[in-house]
Design an enzyme around this catalytic site. Structure first.
Site, PDB file in Angstrom:
ATOM      1  N   GLY A 192       0.832  -1.192   0.000  1.00  0.00           N
ATOM      2  CA  GLY A 192       0.000   0.000   0.000  1.00  0.00           C
ATOM      3  C   GLY A 192       0.869   1.245   0.000  1.00  0.00           C
ATOM      4  O   GLY A 192       2.003   1.209   0.480  1.00  0.00           O
TER       5      GLY A 192
ATOM      6  N   HIS B 223      -2.508   7.392   7.102  1.00  0.00           N
ATOM      7  CA  HIS B 223      -1.551   8.318   6.469  1.00  0.00           C
ATOM      8  C   HIS B 223      -2.235   9.633   6.061  1.00  0.00           C
ATOM      9  O   HIS B 223      -1.615  10.690   6.090  1.00  0.00           O
ATOM     10  CB  HIS B 223      -0.937   7.693   5.210  1.00  0.00           C
ATOM     11  CG  HIS B 223       0.248   6.805   5.465  1.00  0.00           C
ATOM     12  ND1 HIS B 223       1.420   7.270   6.026  1.00  0.00           N
ATOM     13  CD2 HIS B 223       0.460   5.492   5.205  1.00  0.00           C
ATOM     14  CE1 HIS B 223       2.297   6.277   6.106  1.00  0.00           C
ATOM     15  NE2 HIS B 223       1.737   5.180   5.623  1.00  0.00           N
TER      16      HIS B 223
ATOM     17  N   HIS C 238      -4.306   1.144   7.577  1.00  0.00           N
ATOM     18  CA  HIS C 238      -2.950   1.715   7.655  1.00  0.00           C
ATOM     19  C   HIS C 238      -2.813   2.904   6.705  1.00  0.00           C
ATOM     20  O   HIS C 238      -2.338   3.975   7.093  1.00  0.00           O
ATOM     21  CB  HIS C 238      -1.935   0.610   7.325  1.00  0.00           C
ATOM     22  CG  HIS C 238      -0.510   1.071   7.220  1.00  0.00           C
ATOM     23  ND1 HIS C 238       0.491   0.586   8.046  1.00  0.00           N
ATOM     24  CD2 HIS C 238       0.092   1.957   6.382  1.00  0.00           C
ATOM     25  CE1 HIS C 238       1.638   1.182   7.718  1.00  0.00           C
ATOM     26  NE2 HIS C 238       1.432   2.006   6.704  1.00  0.00           N
ATOM     27  N   GLU C 239      -3.265   2.707   5.473  1.00  0.00           N
ATOM     28  CA  GLU C 239      -3.142   3.779   4.472  1.00  0.00           C
ATOM     29  C   GLU C 239      -4.056   4.954   4.814  1.00  0.00           C
ATOM     30  O   GLU C 239      -3.673   6.111   4.641  1.00  0.00           O
ATOM     31  CB  GLU C 239      -3.462   3.257   3.062  1.00  0.00           C
ATOM     32  CG  GLU C 239      -2.565   2.136   2.565  1.00  0.00           C
ATOM     33  CD  GLU C 239      -1.086   2.410   2.731  1.00  0.00           C
ATOM     34  OE1 GLU C 239      -0.662   3.571   2.607  1.00  0.00           O
ATOM     35  OE2 GLU C 239      -0.339   1.453   3.015  1.00  0.00           O
TER      36      GLU C 239
ATOM     37  N   GLN D  88       3.046   9.956   0.938  1.00  0.00           N
ATOM     38  CA  GLN D  88       4.348   9.272   0.962  1.00  0.00           C
ATOM     39  C   GLN D  88       5.201   9.585  -0.259  1.00  0.00           C
ATOM     40  O   GLN D  88       6.388   9.268  -0.283  1.00  0.00           O
ATOM     41  CB  GLN D  88       4.157   7.752   1.079  1.00  0.00           C
ATOM     42  CG  GLN D  88       3.584   7.332   2.427  1.00  0.00           C
ATOM     43  CD  GLN D  88       3.456   5.834   2.499  1.00  0.00           C
ATOM     44  OE1 GLN D  88       2.476   5.266   2.054  1.00  0.00           O
ATOM     45  NE2 GLN D  88       4.467   5.172   3.049  1.00  0.00           N
TER      46      GLN D  88
ATOM     47  N   CYS E 131       6.158  -0.096   6.982  1.00  0.00           N
ATOM     48  CA  CYS E 131       5.734   1.031   6.151  1.00  0.00           C
ATOM     49  C   CYS E 131       6.909   1.477   5.293  1.00  0.00           C
ATOM     50  O   CYS E 131       8.043   1.531   5.778  1.00  0.00           O
ATOM     51  CB  CYS E 131       5.274   2.170   7.059  1.00  0.00           C
ATOM     52  SG  CYS E 131       4.763   3.640   6.174  1.00  0.00           S
ATOM     53  N   LEU E 132       6.636   1.802   4.029  1.00  0.00           N
ATOM     54  CA  LEU E 132       7.700   2.271   3.127  1.00  0.00           C
ATOM     55  C   LEU E 132       8.384   3.517   3.680  1.00  0.00           C
ATOM     56  O   LEU E 132       9.561   3.753   3.392  1.00  0.00           O
ATOM     57  CB  LEU E 132       7.116   2.589   1.746  1.00  0.00           C
ATOM     58  CG  LEU E 132       6.595   1.406   0.927  1.00  0.00           C
ATOM     59  CD1 LEU E 132       5.911   1.901  -0.333  1.00  0.00           C
ATOM     60  CD2 LEU E 132       7.714   0.443   0.583  1.00  0.00           C
TER      61      LEU E 132
HETATM   62 CO    CO Z   1       2.617   3.267   5.550  1.00  0.00          CO
END
Ligand code: CO
Length: 165
Positions: free
Chosen positions: A47, A137, A133-134, A52, A91-92
């Site tokens: 995701g 953000h 999770h997304e 991000q 997470c990225l």
């Molecule tokens: Co993330």
């Protein structure tokens, strides 16, 4: 399509509230394609949210590798959350970090697609977790804010559940 640079934890933009998308144009389509390409690179992510890649808009893309494939969410709202589970997240934007986060087992979510059309989706398991999770953000929340230390009993319970599946 082009790769975008991932914003890493510590950059204040990750803590900002993303704004709704108003224009459903070719620029939005390009952003969505770039986000997916960036997420898929080296199979790093399941995701990615627009913030991000430095864009403060309420957009995310997920692909948890199930039959749904790639899903795009614009201006999403989580309408219902049900149940509770823990999942070891990463997470990225937080390289090298992971931890257990409490998430709902099932959700119902409403969002617009890249053409501005509204759709509704019921999700459970990893897809529900990933969407939550997304979604966080978009409000400046990172999974590291929510990490919990599980007791040995809770960990054993989770392992037993995973074996059942
Ligand atoms: Co993330």
């Amino acid at each position: 399509m082009a790769l975008r640079e991932i914003v890493i934890d510590g950059d204040p933009i990750l803590r900002k509230i993303s704004r709704p998308v108003e224009k459903f144009d070719s620029k939005l389509a390009d952003l969505l394609d770039d986000m997916a390409e960036t997420m898929y690179l080296d199979n790093r992510g399941i995701g990615i949210a627009a913030v991000q890649v430095g864009i403060l808009r309420r957009i995310f893309v997920v692909d948890v590798g199930d039959e749904n494939g790639k899903l795009e969410f614009i201006n999403p709202e989580i309408l219902e959350r049900e149940g509770s589970t823990f999942y070891l997240e990463g997470c990225l934007s937080c390289p090298g970090k992971n931890g257990y986060v409490e998430r709902p087992e099932r959700i119902r979510v409403r969002a617009q697609n890249r053409n501005g059309e509204w759709f509704e989706l019921e999700a459970d398991g990893l897809l529900a977790i990933c969407i939550c999770h997304e979604y966080d953000h978009l409000d400046g929340i990172l999974f590291i804010d929510k990490v919990v230390e599980l007791t040995e009993e809770q960990l054993a319970e989770l392992e037993a559940e995973e074996e059942e599946e």
